[in-house]
Design an enzyme around this catalytic site. Structure first.
Site, mmCIF file in Angstrom:
data_model
loop_
_atom_site.group_PDB
_atom_site.id
_atom_site.type_symbol
_atom_site.label_atom_id
_atom_site.label_comp_id
_atom_site.label_asym_id
_atom_site.label_seq_id
_atom_site.Cartn_x
_atom_site.Cartn_y
_atom_site.Cartn_z
ATOM 1 N N LYS A 53 57.108 -91.837 35.552
ATOM 2 C CA LYS A 53 57.120 -92.817 36.650
ATOM 3 C C LYS A 53 55.988 -92.475 37.623
ATOM 4 O O LYS A 53 55.768 -91.294 37.928
ATOM 5 C CB LYS A 53 58.475 -92.772 37.351
ATOM 6 C CG LYS A 53 58.734 -93.939 38.304
ATOM 7 C CD LYS A 53 60.154 -93.856 38.875
ATOM 8 C CE LYS A 53 60.463 -95.007 39.823
ATOM 9 N NZ LYS A 53 61.839 -94.917 40.388
ATOM 10 N N SER A 107 64.086 -99.438 40.696
ATOM 11 C CA SER A 107 62.648 -99.439 40.736
ATOM 12 C C SER A 107 61.974 -98.966 39.450
ATOM 13 O O SER A 107 60.830 -99.298 39.200
ATOM 14 C CB SER A 107 62.177 -98.541 41.881
ATOM 15 O OG SER A 107 62.541 -97.185 41.641
ATOM 16 N N SER A 126 67.875 -96.469 40.663
ATOM 17 C CA SER A 126 66.577 -96.798 40.066
ATOM 18 C C SER A 126 66.336 -96.250 38.666
ATOM 19 O O SER A 126 65.342 -96.617 38.031
ATOM 20 C CB SER A 126 65.445 -96.323 40.983
ATOM 21 O OG SER A 126 65.335 -97.160 42.104
#
Ligand SMILES: [Zn+2]
Lengths: 510, 506
Positions: A86, A161, A185
């Site tokens: 990420k 996210s 997330s």
């Protein structure tokens, strides 16, 4: 072995074949890079899981892993397996943008602890994945670089996210990924893309090098296509780190053992609590039906399933939307155009505070600004007690509800998120509707306990993946792994859907 | 007469005596002390003054995205020691908070500090005044925080931000551990308020130096004092509006700044004006203060608990161990030393003024008799320091080395003259006293047979004098002794040589 076979294998199986030298890490890495090439772009219509791809770096790491394996000294059981990161984790060899214009082009001078541990374990970083700007969102639509798309339906969101990591894993672009979970997330993207996402107990995975959104809630965790894969990755990244003083000294729970034990399919003696608050209005019927099916299946595996009430969970969402923005307003203050990242309006005349204002105005997206303003207000002298202070009290009540529930239950379960993947654009103008996506996941961030999402079949109403959330007490992550692994095996016997969706249309369109 | 509060026009300051005819002054002193820990508060960077800009920095003290603070245990220990030395309570559970405000030399745009629960609180310091009495200053709290970086404003006349055309930032100081020590309001000092302020900061400096936790150099900024001053009309118990004076960089300035502000406040108030709450800047040259940047209406720092650091819970045992290890208070030590060494007030004052007391005491602790130790430091070493243009403590010789020299003289290895040469050698960097003795070949010749030979040779070389001695003119022996001393390059014990000369002529 063909590339399409390699990209469909679990990380554990890939590792087995690489270590048995049936296939090389370079071949596996190349297959994933080719898959990325085939389905990830263009940004306007592809999966768009990645913000940055480092093919040369990945192949070099793969060669190193192959060499170590040839010499009989693989760095870890996952050595040679590719992974996506990420883009809010610092990396020395790739930019870290947090999907924000304000950090565009920034190259950190240090690796996050989890990244350093991955490298030391011989995993092969492929690139950096998309997210909502600074991890604020549930769809990746807040990314400054455009949304990622759900491989099951490219018109839909991949969750957020961490939608870049979930869609990369779901689309076969990477067998593993790292995410960060502040309010769901990792888990909500896992649920809507049919993948596994784990939020470990707060403090058991170092946050050093994770660009902070909300420091008391943020937790790095694994994304994978199987419970065992997630556990294997969990063991690589977990454990105390002297650079993170909130990391706990307790030994990491035996998650791999638990996943293996669970896969044998016996849950006799396990008490599972169904949180009654997580159903009813706002829950998609197909999601509830899949969840009810899961409850039945868990009972068939020998678990005792009971209902538990956690009334304070009703405060979780409002408390979260005060605490997280409060911490964020402080954490994001450092982006001031002085030392790194974007600088706007520096014409040699303007004062530094003007340049800072112009930069923050231009560099932050609407949702980030909204949360900075909410948080700044919540911490202000006149409203601190009524807002931030009250939210912390609600947090205490939520912890108590968990404590009480875990006195009678080994784990708690719920749908991971109330609906399946919604359409891109559907909720962008309605922040409150967007926030509801994290209704079931937020309590575990506030309390700091372990929670994961495991695929729970597909919703009858739209054919899209559903997630089952399993929550365990702090430092008992292994319980969640055991139950999830047992459920995964049982469900596979009745669910014949492929684990990697058809993306041939995308591949041939290029 | 109309009230004049035009900030540009200063009313003529009143003397403190005049001020106190109408008002009671109220003081509040905030002292920031940089700790002398090896590393910074929250990272492993060196905590060192004077390095090249931006060389002692890392992701943590630069506040880079993703970095996290890691608390320096020695800084906590120092904070507790300071609290104990100031008779404070040590909080069983305290924590850090974030103080949020934007400033370019603060890389995170928040400062990690302590807010509602400082590590130590509620203490006092009994401060010796010039007339020998003591004044009890009550301590509100002492808390830990990290220092900011430094801005260097380029262009413009004053070096201050107004008028500068650009600024350079040095983050070497960013994250240096600071302790802020805050007094309770100091009331009732009247005309002695300026003296009390100076005496408090002096006593605090001496205590901190005694603890060894800080360099406490006001000139280098490792100790900084902000002086809050307000006046209340005589008989009133309502505090007046206060001003906070910064840039007070010496003990003398503390006294002058307080005196000036008292006079200025009185001038404004007596002419019917009112004091504006503001930060003021002390000017060393003129001894006056001027308004700093006007304080925004109300600074809201939005304090909240620092989520990246766990609560601080020092164990009782640790605290008690630190308490037991506290050194004597400097002025108590002085009184004890005066009695033990039998010093007159004047001798003691000379030692203190020459910054020699600690050095002499340490030399005594290292085994030297007080008189010899004192004599070395106030005469020969003081001359050397003077010549080199440094202070006594800066001289490149330690009390232990001086004590060793004293011991070498006492045991007869060195004469006083040789001892001075040994000290010169140590100061010149030739090593320990024994190294210098060996290196320069300075030891007294005490080998009896060698000395006897030298005496015999001298007698043989001057037979007429030898004859005189033998005839009972012992005074003539001096010439032979001189010859022997010359032959041994001064490294013989002249008294022993004299004895030998007389023996050989018997
Ligand atoms: Zn540093």
């Amino acid at each position: 072995m063909t590339g399409s076979e390699l990209i469909s294998l679990d990380a554990a199986e890939l590792a087995r074949r690489i270590h048995a030298r049936e296939v090389s890490s370079v071949e596996v890495t190349r297959a994933h890079l080719e898959r990325i090439e085939a389905v990830d772009g263009p940004a306007e219509s592809g999966v768009h899981a990645f913000l940055h791809i480092d093919a040369d770096g990945a192949l070099a790491a793969a060669e190193a892993a192959d060499r170590a394996i040839a010499e009989g000294t693989p760095a870890s059981p996952l050595a040679g397996v590719p992974i996506a990161l990420k883009d809010n984790l610092t990396t020395t060899d790739m930019p870290t943008t947090c999907a924000s214009r304000i950090l565009e082009g920034w190259r950190p001078p240090y690796d996050a602890t989890v990244v350093a541990r991955l490298r030391a374990a011989g995993l092969v970083p492929l690139g950096k994945t998309n997210l909502d700007e600074f991890a604020m969102g549930s769809s990746t639509e807040n990314s400054a670089f455009g949304p990622s798309r759900n491989p099951w339906d490219l018109t839909r969101i991949p969750g957020g996210s961490g939608g870049g990591s979930s869609s990369a894993v779901a689309a076969g672009e990477a067998p593993l990924a790292l995410g960060s979970d502040t309010g769901g997330s990792i888990r909500q993207p896992g649920a809507v893309t049919g993948t596994v996402g784990v939020k470990p107990t707060y403090g058991t995975v170092s946050r050093y090098g994770l660009v902070a959104f909300s420091s008391s809630l943020d937790q790095i965790g694994p994304c994978a296509r199987s419970v065992l894969d997630a556990a294997l990755l969990h063991e690589v990244i977990g454990g105390q780190d002297k650079n993170d003083q909130t990391s706990v000294g307790a030994p990491l729970p035996p998650v791999v053992e638990a996943a293996e034990a669970g896969a044998r399919g016996d849950l006799a003696g396990v008490r599972i609590g169904v949180v009654t608050q997580f159903s009813g209005e706002g829950y998609q019927p197909g999601v509830l039906a899949a969840f009810t099916d899961a409850v039945r299946l868990l009972g068939e595996l020998g678990a005792e399933v009971v209902e538990v009430s956690c009334p304070s969970f009703a405060y979780a969402l409002p408390a979260y939307y005060l605490i997280a923005p409060s911490e964020a307003s402080s954490n994001l203050a450092r982006f001031d155009a002085m030392r790194y990242g974007l600088r706007v309006g520096d014409d040699g005349e303007r004062a530094s505070d003007e340049v800072m204002s112009l930069t923050r105005e231009a560099g932050f997206g609407a949702e980030v600004k909204r949360r900075i303003m909410i948080g700044t207000h919540a911490l202000s002298a006149g409203s601190y007690d009524a807002l931030y202070g009250k939210a912390q009290k609600a947090r205490t009540l939520i912890v108590r509800d968990f404590t009480a529930a875990f006195e009678t239950c080994d784990v708690l379960i719920s749908p991971t998120t109330p609906t399946t993947a919604f359409a891109i654009g559907e909720r962008v103008d309605d922040p409150l509707a967007m926030y509801l996506a994290d209704l079931c996941t937020i309590p575990s961030n506030l309390a700091g306990n372990a929670a994961l999402s495991v695929p729970c079949g597909r919703s009858a109403d739209d054919g899209l993946p559903v997630g089952l959330q399993v929550m365990a007490p702090a430092l008992a992550d292994d319980r969640a792994y055991r139950v999830a692994a047992a459920y995964e095996v049982a469900r596979a016997s009745v669910d014949t859907a492929p684990r990697i969706p058809e993306l041939r249309a995308l591949e041939t369109s290029r | 007469m109309t009230a004049v509060t035009n900030p540009g026009v200063e009313s003529a300051p009143y003397t403190v005596e005049e001020v106190c005819e109408h008002f009671d002054p109220v003081l509040g002193l905030e002292v920031h002390v940089e700790l002398n820990t090896a590393t910074k508060m929250f990272c492993g960077c060196a905590n060192r003054f004077g390095a090249e800009p931006n060389t002692n920095v890392c992701p943590v003290c630069l506040g880079l995205p993703g970095s996290l603070p890691r608390l320096n245990g020695t800084a906590v220990e120092s904070a507790i020691k300071i609290g104990l030395a100031l008779n404070c309570h040590v909080r069983e559970r305290s924590g850090f908070a974030r103080k949020n405000y934007f400033y370019p030399d603060m890389p995170k745009n928040f400062q990690i500090s302590q807010y509602e629960d400082p590590i130590v609180f509620d203490g006092y310091l009994d401060v010796p005044l010039d007339d020998g009495s003591t004044w009890r200053v009550e301590i509100e709290r002492a808390h830990m925080e990290e220092d900011t970086g430094k801005s260097l404003h380029i262009g413009g006349a004053t070096g201050r931000i107004h008028g500068a055309d650009h600024s350079l930032l040095d983050y070497n100081r960013s994250g240096v551990p600071l302790i802020e020590i805050v007094t309770k309001p100091i009331l009732g000092a009247g005309v002695r308020a300026p003296e009390v302020a100076r005496a408090y900061v002096t006593a605090l400096r001496d205590v901190l130096r005694g603890l060894g936790v800080s360099d406490v150099r006001m000139d280098q900024g490792s100790m900084r004092c902000d002086a809050n001053v307000s006046l209340m009309p005589k008989g009133s118990s309502t505090f007046g509006t206060r001003t906070e004076t910064k840039n007070v960089n010496s003990l003398r300035s503390v006294e002058r700044a307080v005196r000036y502000e008292m006079g200025r406040h009185a001038g404004v108030l007596l002419s019917g004006g009112s004091i504006r709450q503001e930060t003021r800047h002390f000017d060393e040259q003129s001894g006056t203060t001027s308004p700093g940047r006007p304080k925004e209406t109300f600074a809201d720092y939005r304090f909240f608990p620092e989520p990246d650091l766990p609560p601080l819970e020092p164990s009782r045992d640790w605290v008690e161990t630190l308490r037991a290890g506290l050194p004597e208070r400097p002025w108590e030590r002085r009184a004890r030393i005066q009695t033990e060494w039998g010093l007159s007030d004047e001798e003691l004052r000379d030692l203190v003024n020459a910054d020699a007391l600690d050095l002499v005491a340490d030399t005594v602790d290292a085994g030297a008799p007080p008189e010899a130790a004192r004599s070395w430091w106030v005469s020969y070493l003081a001359q050397q320091a003077n010549t080199a243009g440094v202070t006594l403590p800066e001289l490149a010789i330690t009390p232990a080395q001086v004590a060793r020299v004293v011991a070498l003289v006492a045991e007869g290895t060195l004469t006083n003259k040789l001892a001075r040469q040994v000290v010169d050698g140590v100061l010149a960097g030739e090593g320990e006293p024994d190294d210098v003795v060996a290196g320069r070949g300075l030891a007294v010749v005490s080998d009896e047979s060698a000395l006897t030979t030298a005496v015999d040779e001298a007698l043989a070389a001057q037979p007429d004098i030898a004859e005189k001695i033998r005839a009972g003119k012992t005074k003539a022996a001096g010439a032979i002794v001189g010859a022997v001393m010359k032959a041994t390059r001064g490294q013989a014990d002249a008294a022993r040589v004299q004895e030998l000369v007389l023996e050989r002529c018997r």
